[in-house]
Design a protein around this motif. Structure first.
Motif, PDB file in Angstrom:
ATOM      1  N   LYS A   1       0.839  -1.196   0.000  1.00  0.00           N
ATOM      2  CA  LYS A   1       0.000   0.000   0.000  1.00  0.00           C
ATOM      3  C   LYS A   1       0.876   1.248   0.000  1.00  0.00           C
ATOM      4  O   LYS A   1       1.950   1.278   0.604  1.00  0.00           O
ATOM      5  CB  LYS A   1      -0.921   0.016   1.220  1.00  0.00           C
ATOM      6  CG  LYS A   1      -1.980  -1.074   1.200  1.00  0.00           C
ATOM      7  CD  LYS A   1      -2.917  -0.954   2.385  1.00  0.00           C
ATOM      8  CE  LYS A   1      -4.000  -2.024   2.357  1.00  0.00           C
ATOM      9  NZ  LYS A   1      -4.919  -1.914   3.528  1.00  0.00           N
ATOM     10  N   SER A   2       0.395   2.285  -0.664  1.00  0.00           N
ATOM     11  CA  SER A   2       1.113   3.564  -0.663  1.00  0.00           C
ATOM     12  C   SER A   2       0.659   4.380   0.543  1.00  0.00           C
ATOM     13  O   SER A   2      -0.537   4.482   0.821  1.00  0.00           O
ATOM     14  CB  SER A   2       0.860   4.325  -1.958  1.00  0.00           C
ATOM     15  OG  SER A   2      -0.528   4.545  -2.147  1.00  0.00           O
ATOM     16  N   LEU A   3       1.612   4.931   1.263  1.00  0.00           N
ATOM     17  CA  LEU A   3       1.333   5.662   2.503  1.00  0.00           C
ATOM     18  C   LEU A   3       2.158   6.936   2.527  1.00  0.00           C
ATOM     19  O   LEU A   3       3.367   6.901   2.282  1.00  0.00           O
ATOM     20  CB  LEU A   3       1.655   4.782   3.713  1.00  0.00           C
ATOM     21  CG  LEU A   3       1.443   5.364   5.113  1.00  0.00           C
ATOM     22  CD1 LEU A   3       1.074   4.238   6.101  1.00  0.00           C
ATOM     23  CD2 LEU A   3       2.676   6.098   5.638  1.00  0.00           C
ATOM     24  N   VAL A   4       1.513   8.052   2.819  1.00  0.00           N
ATOM     25  CA  VAL A   4       2.235   9.302   3.022  1.00  0.00           C
ATOM     26  C   VAL A   4       2.111   9.693   4.484  1.00  0.00           C
ATOM     27  O   VAL A   4       1.037   9.639   5.073  1.00  0.00           O
ATOM     28  CB  VAL A   4       1.722  10.430   2.107  1.00  0.00           C
ATOM     29  CG1 VAL A   4       0.261  10.761   2.350  1.00  0.00           C
ATOM     30  CG2 VAL A   4       2.589  11.683   2.256  1.00  0.00           C
ATOM     31  N   HIS A   5       3.239  10.058   5.075  1.00  0.00           N
ATOM     32  CA  HIS A   5       3.303  10.478   6.467  1.00  0.00           C
ATOM     33  C   HIS A   5       3.551  11.985   6.487  1.00  0.00           C
ATOM     34  O   HIS A   5       4.636  12.452   6.130  1.00  0.00           O
ATOM     35  CB  HIS A   5       4.428   9.731   7.183  1.00  0.00           C
ATOM     36  CG  HIS A   5       4.589  10.094   8.621  1.00  0.00           C
ATOM     37  ND1 HIS A   5       5.587   9.555   9.403  1.00  0.00           N
ATOM     38  CD2 HIS A   5       3.897  10.923   9.438  1.00  0.00           C
ATOM     39  CE1 HIS A   5       5.495  10.054  10.627  1.00  0.00           C
ATOM     40  NE2 HIS A   5       4.474  10.889  10.656  1.00  0.00           N
ATOM     41  N   LEU A   6       2.529  12.742   6.891  1.00  0.00           N
ATOM     42  CA  LEU A   6       2.642  14.197   6.961  1.00  0.00           C
ATOM     43  C   LEU A   6       3.269  14.617   8.278  1.00  0.00           C
ATOM     44  O   LEU A   6       2.989  14.038   9.323  1.00  0.00           O
ATOM     45  CB  LEU A   6       1.257  14.831   6.815  1.00  0.00           C
ATOM     46  CG  LEU A   6       0.485  14.496   5.540  1.00  0.00           C
ATOM     47  CD1 LEU A   6      -0.877  15.168   5.554  1.00  0.00           C
ATOM     48  CD2 LEU A   6       1.281  14.892   4.295  1.00  0.00           C
ATOM     49  N   GLN A   7       4.117  15.646   8.220  1.00  0.00           N
ATOM     50  CA  GLN A   7       4.819  16.157   9.410  1.00  0.00           C
ATOM     51  C   GLN A   7       5.595  15.019  10.078  1.00  0.00           C
ATOM     52  O   GLN A   7       5.439  14.730  11.257  1.00  0.00           O
ATOM     53  CB  GLN A   7       3.831  16.798  10.380  1.00  0.00           C
ATOM     54  CG  GLN A   7       3.104  18.016   9.791  1.00  0.00           C
ATOM     55  CD  GLN A   7       1.904  18.409  10.607  1.00  0.00           C
ATOM     56  OE1 GLN A   7       0.783  17.937  10.371  1.00  0.00           O
ATOM     57  NE2 GLN A   7       2.125  19.276  11.605  1.00  0.00           N
ATOM     58  N   CYS A   8       6.476  14.404   9.314  1.00  0.00           N
ATOM     59  CA  CYS A   8       7.097  13.141   9.739  1.00  0.00           C
ATOM     60  C   CYS A   8       8.346  13.321  10.590  1.00  0.00           C
ATOM     61  O   CYS A   8       8.968  12.321  10.961  1.00  0.00           O
ATOM     62  CB  CYS A   8       7.410  12.295   8.518  1.00  0.00           C
ATOM     63  SG  CYS A   8       8.750  12.928   7.477  1.00  0.00           S
ATOM     64  N   HIS A   9       8.754  14.567  10.900  1.00  0.00           N
ATOM     65  CA  HIS A   9       9.962  14.823  11.688  1.00  0.00           C
ATOM     66  C   HIS A   9      11.141  14.139  10.992  1.00  0.00           C
ATOM     67  O   HIS A   9      11.326  14.341   9.796  1.00  0.00           O
ATOM     68  CB  HIS A   9       9.755  14.375  13.129  1.00  0.00           C
ATOM     69  CG  HIS A   9      10.710  14.978  14.124  1.00  0.00           C
ATOM     70  ND1 HIS A   9      11.452  16.099  13.862  1.00  0.00           N
ATOM     71  CD2 HIS A   9      11.055  14.593  15.393  1.00  0.00           C
ATOM     72  CE1 HIS A   9      12.193  16.396  14.918  1.00  0.00           C
ATOM     73  NE2 HIS A   9      11.982  15.499  15.856  1.00  0.00           N
ATOM     74  N   PHE A  10      11.954  13.313  11.683  1.00  0.00           N
ATOM     75  CA  PHE A  10      13.090  12.711  10.979  1.00  0.00           C
ATOM     76  C   PHE A  10      12.814  11.282  10.530  1.00  0.00           C
ATOM     77  O   PHE A  10      13.722  10.511  10.255  1.00  0.00           O
ATOM     78  CB  PHE A  10      14.395  12.818  11.786  1.00  0.00           C
ATOM     79  CG  PHE A  10      14.410  12.112  13.113  1.00  0.00           C
ATOM     80  CD1 PHE A  10      14.900  10.830  13.224  1.00  0.00           C
ATOM     81  CD2 PHE A  10      13.964  12.756  14.260  1.00  0.00           C
ATOM     82  CE1 PHE A  10      14.944  10.182  14.452  1.00  0.00           C
ATOM     83  CE2 PHE A  10      14.006  12.127  15.501  1.00  0.00           C
ATOM     84  CZ  PHE A  10      14.499  10.826  15.590  1.00  0.00           C
ATOM     85  N   GLY A  11      11.535  10.933  10.417  1.00  0.00           N
ATOM     86  CA  GLY A  11      11.151   9.786   9.615  1.00  0.00           C
ATOM     87  C   GLY A  11      11.118   8.415  10.251  1.00  0.00           C
ATOM     88  O   GLY A  11      10.955   7.420   9.540  1.00  0.00           O
ATOM     89  N   LEU A  12      11.234   8.297  11.574  1.00  0.00           N
ATOM     90  CA  LEU A  12      11.239   6.962  12.183  1.00  0.00           C
ATOM     91  C   LEU A  12       9.937   6.208  11.929  1.00  0.00           C
ATOM     92  O   LEU A  12       9.953   5.031  11.556  1.00  0.00           O
ATOM     93  CB  LEU A  12      11.487   7.059  13.698  1.00  0.00           C
ATOM     94  CG  LEU A  12      12.915   7.223  14.188  1.00  0.00           C
ATOM     95  CD1 LEU A  12      12.960   7.028  15.695  1.00  0.00           C
ATOM     96  CD2 LEU A  12      13.868   6.267  13.501  1.00  0.00           C
TER      97      LEU A  12
END
Length: 275
Positions: A60-71
């Motif tokens: 599945k495609s997922l976008v993480h908004l406001q992800c900080h440094f991505g953990l």
């Protein structure tokens, strides 16, 4: 919440907040709250209930908004999702890309303001995911909800796991039962005098003021409905991801609850919506 204009006031809160997140990034990277070393060793930074709620995200495609440094973004990649992380801090995005390369996880990271996400990303997703503690940094929920709508594929889902607005009213120096702040924030926001401290004292000591907004549940839900989404779940939780007040008890899901002799309060909520 009235929309902020694109003049000086809008730039003021955004630049202050970006400077604050840049200042706290080195401390967050070292903090046990984020526990980068455990992540490097193969652990997930996500909460158990998030993983259980979304189930199998493979492919599945997922976008993480406001992800900080991505953990959290990279944790979803570790679970098989095709991920994109977006944040307005170029420094955080650089760290996220380094972590992705180091761990061999496939992820795209884009530096952009969340309100500009649709044009910056140029694609739509099965899942829009917003990390914990993201909404208080945004002044306009209607504008945010339209961003979510524009990023979703038809039938796609927003998954929001967020601090309950009641929690932001509580005196952090008290026992977790005293009210100290208003439920409704003025349009100009609440201005914090220094760096936000939640990562166990690992934040920068630099003077890093910030601007925040407390968004009532009704405001968030109504904004999503106005944007054309269908609310499928709103679940309030009497548990917290942080051991904020003395005496809190860690539960079987890893979250913290008030002890039996204290009032049961909503600390977090899960909101799910579909396009």
């Amino acid at each position: 919440m009235p929309r902020q204009n694109e003049g000086g006031q809008d730039r003021d809160w955004r630049e202050q907040n970006r400077a604050m997140w840049d200042a706290t990034l080195p401390g967050h990277f070292k903090s046990p709250i984020y526990n980068v070393e455990a992540f490097r060793a193969g652990a997930l930074s996500l909460q158990k209930l998030e993983v259980e709620d979304l189930g199998d995200v493979s492919g599945k495609s997922l976008v993480h908004l406001q992800c900080h440094f991505g953990l959290d973004t990279l944790s979803w990649a570790r679970l098989g999702a095709k991920v994109t992380g977006l944040d307005f801090s170029g420094e955080a995005m650089a760290v996220a890309r380094e972590l992705a390369e180091e761990t061999g996880l496939d992820a795209r990271f884009v530096t952009a303001d969340v309100y500009d996400a649709p044009s910056a990303l140029g694609e739509t997703y099965d899942i829009v995911y917003t990390g914990i503690g993201a909404l208080p940094w945004l002044p306009d929920m209607d504008r945010w909800a339209r961003v979510v709508r524009d990023l979703l594929k038809p039938g796609g889902e927003l998954y929001l796991f967020e601090f309950h607005p009641l929690e932001w009213m509580l005196d952090e120096q008290g026992d977790g039962t005293r009210l100290a702040y208003p439920y409704f924030t003025a349009p100009e926001g609440f201005r914090e005098g220094g760096a936000v401290t939640y990562a166990g004292g690992y934040e920068s000591e630099a003077d890093a003021p910030s601007v925040q907004w407390n968004h009532p549940l009704g405001e968030v839900v109504t904004a999503l409905i106005r944007a054309g989404l269908t609310i499928t779940e709103l679940r309030e939780l009497d548990r917290n991801i942080l051991d904020t007040w003395d005496g809190m008890v860690q539960m079987e899901d890893g979250l913290y609850a008030m002890p039996p002799d204290k009032p049961s309060l909503p600390f977090m909520y899960v909101l799910r919506a579909k396009l």
